[in-house]
Design an enzyme around this catalytic site. Structure first.
Site, PDB file in Angstrom:
ATOM      1  N   HIS A 120      38.150  44.405  50.251  1.00  0.00           N
ATOM      2  CA  HIS A 120      38.300  43.587  49.049  1.00  0.00           C
ATOM      3  C   HIS A 120      38.771  44.422  47.856  1.00  0.00           C
ATOM      4  O   HIS A 120      39.520  43.951  47.009  1.00  0.00           O
ATOM      5  CB  HIS A 120      37.010  42.837  48.728  1.00  0.00           C
ATOM      6  CG  HIS A 120      37.270  41.582  47.947  1.00  0.00           C
ATOM      7  ND1 HIS A 120      38.006  40.528  48.446  1.00  0.00           N
ATOM      8  CD2 HIS A 120      36.954  41.224  46.677  1.00  0.00           C
ATOM      9  CE1 HIS A 120      38.110  39.582  47.534  1.00  0.00           C
ATOM     10  NE2 HIS A 120      37.478  39.986  46.441  1.00  0.00           N
ATOM     11  N   CYS A 145      40.792  35.358  49.955  1.00  0.00           N
ATOM     12  CA  CYS A 145      40.716  36.724  50.504  1.00  0.00           C
ATOM     13  C   CYS A 145      39.285  37.118  50.844  1.00  0.00           C
ATOM     14  O   CYS A 145      39.076  38.023  51.659  1.00  0.00           O
ATOM     15  CB  CYS A 145      41.282  37.720  49.517  1.00  0.00           C
ATOM     16  SG  CYS A 145      42.461  37.033  48.375  1.00  0.00           S
ATOM     17  N   GLU A 186      33.523  30.038  40.739  1.00  0.00           N
ATOM     18  CA  GLU A 186      32.399  30.620  41.478  1.00  0.00           C
ATOM     19  C   GLU A 186      31.208  29.662  41.509  1.00  0.00           C
ATOM     20  O   GLU A 186      31.036  28.856  40.600  1.00  0.00           O
ATOM     21  CB  GLU A 186      31.977  31.958  40.849  1.00  0.00           C
ATOM     22  CG  GLU A 186      32.809  33.152  41.304  1.00  0.00           C
ATOM     23  CD  GLU A 186      34.212  33.209  40.731  1.00  0.00           C
ATOM     24  OE1 GLU A 186      34.427  32.632  39.644  1.00  0.00           O
ATOM     25  OE2 GLU A 186      35.118  33.792  41.370  1.00  0.00           O
ATOM     26  N   CYS A 210      46.441  41.328  43.933  1.00  0.00           N
ATOM     27  CA  CYS A 210      46.302  40.012  43.292  1.00  0.00           C
ATOM     28  C   CYS A 210      46.340  40.147  41.775  1.00  0.00           C
ATOM     29  O   CYS A 210      46.985  39.374  41.081  1.00  0.00           O
ATOM     30  CB  CYS A 210      45.042  39.298  43.754  1.00  0.00           C
ATOM     31  SG  CYS A 210      43.488  40.012  43.186  1.00  0.00           S
ATOM     32  N   TYR A 215      42.641  44.295  44.984  1.00  0.00           N
ATOM     33  CA  TYR A 215      42.725  44.102  43.536  1.00  0.00           C
ATOM     34  C   TYR A 215      43.979  44.685  42.892  1.00  0.00           C
ATOM     35  O   TYR A 215      44.408  44.220  41.837  1.00  0.00           O
ATOM     36  CB  TYR A 215      41.448  44.629  42.864  1.00  0.00           C
ATOM     37  CG  TYR A 215      40.383  43.557  42.729  1.00  0.00           C
ATOM     38  CD1 TYR A 215      39.989  42.814  43.834  1.00  0.00           C
ATOM     39  CD2 TYR A 215      39.799  43.270  41.497  1.00  0.00           C
ATOM     40  CE1 TYR A 215      39.041  41.808  43.705  1.00  0.00           C
ATOM     41  CE2 TYR A 215      38.844  42.282  41.362  1.00  0.00           C
ATOM     42  CZ  TYR A 215      38.468  41.546  42.466  1.00  0.00           C
ATOM     43  OH  TYR A 215      37.535  40.555  42.329  1.00  0.00           O
ATOM     44  N   THR A 264      33.037  33.015  45.155  1.00  0.00           N
ATOM     45  CA  THR A 264      34.406  32.599  44.842  1.00  0.00           C
ATOM     46  C   THR A 264      34.936  31.618  45.890  1.00  0.00           C
ATOM     47  O   THR A 264      34.896  31.906  47.082  1.00  0.00           O
ATOM     48  CB  THR A 264      35.316  33.843  44.804  1.00  0.00           C
ATOM     49  OG1 THR A 264      34.819  34.732  43.815  1.00  0.00           O
ATOM     50  CG2 THR A 264      36.752  33.474  44.467  1.00  0.00           C
ATOM     51  N   GLU A 294      36.122  39.398  35.633  1.00  0.00           N
ATOM     52  CA  GLU A 294      36.368  39.452  37.068  1.00  0.00           C
ATOM     53  C   GLU A 294      36.973  40.790  37.471  1.00  0.00           C
ATOM     54  O   GLU A 294      36.599  41.395  38.471  1.00  0.00           O
ATOM     55  CB  GLU A 294      37.265  38.308  37.515  1.00  0.00           C
ATOM     56  CG  GLU A 294      37.269  38.246  39.030  1.00  0.00           C
ATOM     57  CD  GLU A 294      38.160  37.182  39.608  1.00  0.00           C
ATOM     58  OE1 GLU A 294      39.039  36.688  38.895  1.00  0.00           O
ATOM     59  OE2 GLU A 294      37.971  36.887  40.784  1.00  0.00           O
ATOM     60  N   CYS A 346      42.942  33.681  40.492  1.00  0.00           N
ATOM     61  CA  CYS A 346      42.363  34.013  41.797  1.00  0.00           C
ATOM     62  C   CYS A 346      42.547  32.815  42.734  1.00  0.00           C
ATOM     63  O   CYS A 346      42.186  31.692  42.392  1.00  0.00           O
ATOM     64  CB  CYS A 346      40.878  34.311  41.612  1.00  0.00           C
ATOM     65  SG  CYS A 346      39.958  34.419  43.146  1.00  0.00           S
TER      66      CYS A 346
HETATM   67 FE1  SF4 Z   1      40.517  36.351  44.159  1.00  0.00          FE
HETATM   68 FE2  SF4 Z   1      41.870  38.644  44.173  1.00  0.00          FE
HETATM   69 FE3  SF4 Z   1      39.435  38.472  45.316  1.00  0.00          FE
HETATM   70 FE4  SF4 Z   1      41.601  37.277  46.388  1.00  0.00          FE
HETATM   71  S1  SF4 Z   1      41.257  39.485  46.140  1.00  0.00           S
HETATM   72  S2  SF4 Z   1      39.550  36.411  46.177  1.00  0.00           S
HETATM   73  S3  SF4 Z   1      42.680  36.609  44.555  1.00  0.00           S
HETATM   74  S4  SF4 Z   1      39.920  38.252  43.122  1.00  0.00           S
HETATM   75 FE    FE Z   2      37.179  38.619  43.456  1.00  0.00          FE
END
Ligand code: SF4
Ligand code: FE
Length: 495
Positions: free
Chosen positions: A294, A104, A259, A301, A298, A191, A445, A100
């Protein structure tokens, strides 16, 4: 952009003085501390990419506020192309860091707050949008990293914010002054918090009228007086005391995002940094838009991570002589199929995005929820297949210290070898990478980041247009439209 690359980002963090604790000790420099440095480097990749010609188109954008070139992570989505470029960018970053890269959350928070501030102003005649634009222009020009702070501790989950025995279980305004407000409370699982420049605080849930003090959206510098961060433990973090060791698995970057708890002990926020203050009727939309953005991420990423994992097990299969087995090829094929399915979801919810009244684009919320829901399953299946292909040694192999030991090194060397021309160290390295990418926290996660699975199921049911589907069925079955099923179906409303 003031910060033009990863090195400048890292240097900028050294100029800040946030109060951060880890295992009871103060962290003086997050860029050098072994617990936080890998996360700093992962976030730095979001800066590095913007300076590389190959990725410039994905990693930068033109600000609709100033017309200047900015990092995409500070951009307000102006069209579907922006939404899709974000997804492509996230996959590349997942591939490059295998973890991660954290940035984002603030990106999604910025987009959610922008669209909601516009609507609040329209209804109440407030000037939140103007304030927000001013703050955002600075974020864009200086290329700052923002932690989107949404999740409150929540105390007794059967009660809302206004009914908690401890009212600080949700971040709230404790004092209103002429020139601003004072806030108290905490945000959990934040995060990238320890290596961000700014915090963007948002409510965590829809609020009723009794919860006016909890309807607060504002921005605060990470090192403002009254803020304390407590960095969380991660599985295997003791290994990171020796970052250069193979045992770490992924020495340059963290296993997950990194985190922290952010506690606000009576923090003053001046008016110009407040973007919602008491408009409870908009808290729900804000949470929902943030979550949708968000959740869309997923399938991008995490797909980047799955690409790395697929590459790792494929290479391992080659160097331990199993690559030609038909069941291995079949499992690798399934890993690719699942990864690409998730990516399709991320692209789809972006391609189906729509403008909000503010002009900022929002992903298709139904498809974004489906995307994240599938990540909670497919990522586990991909990890299961990877573990299956790799074999048990990824969880049981001796440490690098044993490999180097005079007493037992020759035994590790002899019994952990694969095909003869490949050094045993290489097999151990790739095994450790797979261990780091399949064990424990990364899976947690995927399951709970961007909202636990039940949160997506609630929204999928709510947006399922059941009434329309019942109508379709009735029409085909020749049942006249009357009573139940004619209008809204129980629970499954229309959009
Ligand atoms: Fe992390 Fe993925 Fe969330 Fe971006 S979208 S903060 S890489 S978990
Ligand atoms: Fe996340």
């Amino acid at each position: 952009m003031k910060l033009r690359n990863g090195a400048e980002y890292i240097e900028s963090l050294r100029q800040l003085h946030p109060r951060i604790y880890y295992k009871g000790q103060m962290i003086e420099d997050v860029t050098r501390h072994p617990a936080t440095a890998p996360h700093v480097r992962a976030a730095a990749m979001t800066y590095a990419l913007a300076s590389k010609a190959k990725f410039k188109d994905l990693a930068t954008a033109t600000s609709h506020l100033t017309g200047r070139t900015i990092s995409r992570f500070t951009h307000i989505h102006q069209n579907i192309e922006d939404l899709i470029k974000k997804i492509k960018l996230l996959r590349v970053l997942g591939q490059k860091t295998g973890t991660c890269f954290q940035r984002c959350v603030g990106f999604d928070g910025i987009n959610a707050v922008y669209s909601v501030a516009y609507e609040v102003d329209k209804k109440y005649g407030t000037d939140y949008m103007e304030r927000f634009k001013q703050w955002l222009t600075r974020i864009q020009d200086e290329n700052l990293m923002v932690v989107g702070a949404m999740t409150d501790p929540k105390g007794d989950r059967s009660k809302g914010p206004a009914d908690q025995s401890d009212p600080d279980q949700y971040v709230r305004v404790v004092e209103r002054r002429e020139d601003g407000v004072v806030i108290r409370g905490a945000k959990l699982h934040m995060t990238g918090a320890v290596n961000s420049h700014e915090i963007l605080i948002m409510p965590t849930t829809a609020l009723d009228e009794r919860s006016r003090d909890y309807a607060i959206v504002c921005a605060i510098p990470i090192d403002a007086p009254g803020i304390t961060l407590i960095f969380g433990r991660q599985a295997g973090d003791d290994r990171r005391d020796h970052l250069e060791r193979i045992d770490v698995g992924k020495p340059r970057f963290g296993v997950v995002g990194g985190e922290a708890v952010i506690a606000f002990e009576d923090v003053f926020v001046p008016n110009e940094r407040i973007f919602m203050n008491g408009e409870t009727d908009y808290a729900g939309s804000l949470v929902y838009r943030f979550a949708a953005h968000h959740r869309a991420n997923y399938g991008a990423c995490k797909t980047g991570l799955m690409d790395v994992l697929t590459g790792a097990v494929s290479y391992l299969a080659q160097i331990q002589g199993t690559a030609k087995g038909s069941h291995i090829r079949d499992k690798v094929t399934e890993m690719i199929h699942l990864s690409e399915t998730l990516y399709s979801s991320s692209i789809a919810c972006s391609a189906e995005g729509q403008p909000t009244p503010s002009g900022a684009y929002l992903v298709d919320t139904m498809l974004a929820n489906v995307c994240k829901q599938n990540v909670t399953r497919f990522h586990f299946e991909v990890a299961r297949l990877a573990t299956d292909i790799a074999g048990g040694f990824i969880a049981t192999m001796p440490s690098e210290y044993d490999l180097e030991s005079e007493a037992v090194g020759h035994l590790v060397e002899k019994y952990f070898s694969g095909v003869s021309e490949i050094p045993v160290k290489e097999r151990i390295k790739i095994g450790r990478l797979i261990e780091a990418m399949t064990g424990g926290t990364a899976m947690v996660e995927s399951m709970h980041g961007a909202g636990s699975p039940q949160a997506q199921r609630i929204m999928i049911f709510r947006e399922g247009r059941l009434a329309e589907k019942i109508k379709l069925a009735k029409a085909l079955a020749g049942i006249p439209g009357r009573g139940k099923g004619k209008g809204k179906a129980a629970g499954g409303g229309n959009k």
